[in-house]
Design an enzyme around this catalytic site. Structure first.
Site, PDB file in Angstrom:
ATOM      1  N   SER A   1       0.778  -1.586   0.424  1.00 44.19           N
ATOM      2  CA  SER A   1       0.031   0.273   0.088  1.00 44.19           C
ATOM      3  C   SER A   1       1.024   1.621  -0.054  1.00 44.19           C
ATOM      4  CB  SER A   1      -1.237  -0.368   1.542  1.00 44.19           C
ATOM      5  OG  SER A   1      -1.387   1.227   1.077  1.00 44.19           O
TER       6      SER A   1
ATOM      7  N   THR B   1     -10.268  -1.723   2.186  1.00 43.74           N
ATOM      8  CA  THR B   1      -9.716  -2.650   1.304  1.00 43.74           C
ATOM      9  C   THR B   1      -9.998  -4.379   1.501  1.00 43.74           C
ATOM     10  OG1 THR B   1      -8.414  -2.529  -0.468  1.00 43.74           O
ATOM     11  CG2 THR B   1      -6.585  -2.697   1.818  1.00 43.74           C
TER      12      THR B   1
ATOM     13  N   LYS C   1     -13.822  -5.180   2.145  1.00 45.42           N
ATOM     14  CA  LYS C   1     -15.178  -3.842   1.838  1.00 45.42           C
ATOM     15  C   LYS C   1     -16.288  -4.280   1.640  1.00 45.42           C
ATOM     16  CE  LYS C   1     -12.197  -1.637  -1.620  1.00 45.42           C
ATOM     17  NZ  LYS C   1     -11.749  -1.499  -2.951  1.00 45.42           N
TER      18      LYS C   1
ATOM     19  N   ASP D   1     -14.831   4.938  -3.832  1.00 47.95           N
ATOM     20  CA  ASP D   1     -14.272   3.630  -4.996  1.00 47.95           C
ATOM     21  C   ASP D   1     -15.025   4.801  -6.241  1.00 47.95           C
ATOM     22  OD1 ASP D   1     -11.976   2.435  -3.548  1.00 47.95           O
ATOM     23  OD2 ASP D   1     -12.890   0.769  -3.396  1.00 47.95           O
TER      24      ASP D   1
ATOM     25  N   GLY E   1     -13.585 -10.093 -12.557  1.00 47.73           N
ATOM     26  CA  GLY E   1     -13.438 -10.184 -10.848  1.00 47.73           C
ATOM     27  C   GLY E   1     -14.644  -9.944  -9.978  1.00 47.73           C
ATOM     28  N   ALA E   2     -15.210 -10.602  -8.935  1.00 48.96           N
ATOM     29  CA  ALA E   2     -16.480 -10.978  -8.755  1.00 48.96           C
ATOM     30  C   ALA E   2     -15.855  -9.407  -6.437  1.00 48.96           C
ATOM     31  CB  ALA E   2     -17.096 -11.996  -8.650  1.00 48.96           C
TER      32      ALA E   2
ATOM     33  N   GLY F   1     -15.739  -6.356  -4.130  1.00 46.83           N
ATOM     34  CA  GLY F   1     -16.135  -5.383  -3.098  1.00 46.83           C
ATOM     35  C   GLY F   1     -15.848  -3.893  -4.285  1.00 46.83           C
TER      36      GLY F   1
ATOM     37  N   LEU G   1      -6.562  -1.815 -11.605  1.00 44.76           N
ATOM     38  CA  LEU G   1      -6.940  -0.773 -10.385  1.00 44.76           C
ATOM     39  C   LEU G   1      -6.009  -1.040 -10.045  1.00 44.76           C
ATOM     40  CD1 LEU G   1     -11.073  -1.652  -9.399  1.00 44.76           C
ATOM     41  CD2 LEU G   1      -9.823  -0.506 -10.892  1.00 44.76           C
TER      42      LEU G   1
ATOM     43  N   GLY H   1      -4.267   1.677 -11.896  1.00 45.60           N
ATOM     44  CA  GLY H   1      -5.465   2.509 -11.125  1.00 45.60           C
ATOM     45  C   GLY H   1      -4.832   3.434  -9.792  1.00 45.60           C
TER      46      GLY H   1
END
Length: 387
Positions: free
Chosen positions: A135, A182, A186, A222, A246-247, A249, A331, A354
Site C-alpha cells: 500500500s 480494502t 469491503k 471507490d 473479478g467479483a 468489493g 485497478l 489504478g
C-alpha cells in the site's frame, strides 16, 4: 417583466460586485495564511468552516437557496485553502506531525494505541486490510496533510479475517477518526456498521468509514475515484461494451459506475459464477472460458489482485483476450505497469493503472472525515508527485 438583455446587464453588474468582494476576501485569506505560518496553525479548520456555512444560511432571506449557499461557500473555502497552501513555504510543516509510539500496525486482540508523548496529539486515520505491504495510501494522505497543514497520521492496520470484528472495535475504542477498507473486507465490514450511505448501499460495498454523532457510517469513494480516473484518461463509457474481471468489493463500485453512466453492455467475469450471481444480481456473468469466445469489446477492467506486487509475473487474461478491446484499465497501482497493462501496450491499446483512482478515492475519504471540500488541483498535484 424585464427582457433577457436587461436581466443579463443586471447580472453583469452583480458579477462586478462579486469579483470586487472576492478579491477583497482573497487578500484577507493571504493575511490569514501569514498569521498561520507565524503561529504554526493548520490550514484546515473543519469546525470553523461548518460555522461559516451555518451562519450565512441563517441570514438568508429566501431559505430555498440554502443548499446553493452551502455549495457556494464550500467552493469559496476550498479555493481559499488552496491559496493558503500555495503561499506556505515548501519547508514549513504547519501543525507538525507527531509520531504514535509503541503502536504496531499489525494489530491483535485487546490492542492499545499509545498516543504520542508530545504536547500536540495527531489525529489518527488508517487503512484496514489483510495484506497491506504494497500500500502507498500513507504516502498519499501524508502529502495531503502537509499541503493542508493538518496534524494527522495515517497508519496501516493488517488484520486476520478471524479477528476483523475484535480489532475493528479496538480501533474505534482507541479513538481512530476515520478508516479506509480494502481487500478482502469491503463487504464483510458492513455488518459491524450502524448505517451505510446511499451510494454504498447501492453498490453493496464500503471502502470508507466515518464516525459521526456516535454512529459508525460506511461510504464508498471507490466509485468517485474510478469515475475521475476514466475522465482523466478520456475513456468513454456511454453505449460501450464493458468487461469487468473479478467479483469482489471493488468490482461492485466499478459496475455501478458503468450502470449509472449508461454503458451498453456489462459482462462480469468470475471463476465462480454461482457465487458471483449471489452478489451481483442483475449483472450478466460469464467465466473465463466464455470470455475467450468474446469477439470484441470496448473497455476491459481488472478488479482482481492478479498481478499485484509481489506476484507481478501473472495476468488474469492473456494478450489475445486484451487485444480485443480499445482500452484496458487495471485497478492495481503497484507495480505501475502490470503484465495485464504490458500486454495492452504491446497490442497498441490504451493502458491505465489504478493510481489516479487511488488518489481520487483517498481525497474523497478525507473530505468525508473532515466535512470539507478539497480542490481538485490537489488531487492532480499528489498524483504527479507519486508518478
Amino acid at each position: 417583466m424585464k427582457d433577457l438583455e436587461e436581466l443579463r446587464e443586471e447580472i453583469d453588474t452583480i458579477d462586478k460586485q462579486l469579483v470586487a468582494l472576492f478579491e477583497k476576501r482573497m487578500e484577507a485569506v493571504l493575511d490569514v495564511a501569514k498569521y498561520k505560518i507565524k503561529n504554526s496553525i493548520p490550514i484546515l479548520n473543519a469546525e470553523r468552516e461548518k460555522q461559516v456555512i451555518e451562519k450565512n444560511i441563517r441570514i438568508l432571506k429566501n431559505k430555498e437557496f440554502s443548499n446553493a449557499v452551502e455549495d457556494f461557500f464550500k467552493s469559496v473555502m476550498s479555493i481559499s485553502r488552496n491559496l493558503e497552501a500555495h503561499n506556505m513555504p515548501d519547508d514549513k510543516n504547519i501543525g507538525k506531525q507527531s509520531n504514535i509510539e509503541n503502536f504496531e500496525p499489525k494489530i491483535e486482540d485487546n490492542v492499545k494505541i499509545e498516543a504520542d508523548k508530545t504536547q500536540t496529539k495527531s489525529t489518527l486515520f488508517g487503512l484496514i486490510g489483510e495484506k497491506l505491504g504494497h500500500s502507498i495510501s500513507p504516502a498519499i494522505h501524508s502529502k495531503l496533510y502537509k499541503i493542508l497543514g493538518m496534524n494527522a497520521v495515517y497508519e496501516l492496520f493488517e488484520i486476520e479475517k478471524k479477528k476483523l470484528e475484535v480489532n475493528f472495535k479496538a480501533l474505534i475504542a482507541n479513538g481512530v477518526k476515520g478508516l479506509n477498507v480494502t481487500i478482502p473486507y469491503k463487504v464483510d465490514i458492513i455488518k459491524y456498521l450502524d448505517e451505510i450511505s446511499v451510494e454504498a448501499d447501492k453498490i453493496g460495498a464500503v471502502n470508507t468509514i466515518c464516525f459521526k454523532n456516535g454512529k459508525v457510517i460506511g461510504h464508498n469513494t471507490d466509485y468517485h475515484g474510478f469515475g475521475k480516473m476514466l475522465e482523466k484518461n478520456n475513456i468513454p463509457v456511454k453505449n460501450k461494451k464493458i468487461v469487468v474481471l473479478g467479483a469482489g468489493g471493488a468490482a461492485k463500485a466499478v459496475i455501478q459506475y458503468f450502470i449509472d453512466n449508461n454503458a451498453k453492455d456489462i459482462l462480469l467475469v468470475s471463476r465462480d459464477k454461482k457465487k458471483a450471481a449471489e452478489n451481483f444480481k442483475g449483472t450478466k456473468i460469464i467465466d473465463y472460458d466464455e470470455l475467450k469466445a468474446l469477439e470484441q469489446g470496448d473497455v476491459i477492467v481488472n478488479c482482481t489482485p492478479c498481478g499485484m506486487y509481489p506476484k507481478t509475473e501473472i495476468s488474469p487474461v492473456d494478450e489475445n483476450c486484451i487485444g480485443k478491446f480499445s482500452s484496458a484499465v487495471d485497478l492495481i497501482y503497484n507495480p505501475k505497469e502490470t503484465l495485464f497493462l504490458k500486454y495492452a501496450k504491446e497490442k497498441g491499446i490504451k493502458a491505465v493503472n489504478g493510481l489516479y483512482m487511488l488518489v481520487g478515492q483517498a481525497i474523497a475519504a478525507e473530505e468525508l472525515w473532515n466535512d470539507s471540500t478539497i480542490d481538485e488541483n490537489i488531487v492532480d498535484k499528489i498524483y504527479q508527485e507519486l508518478l
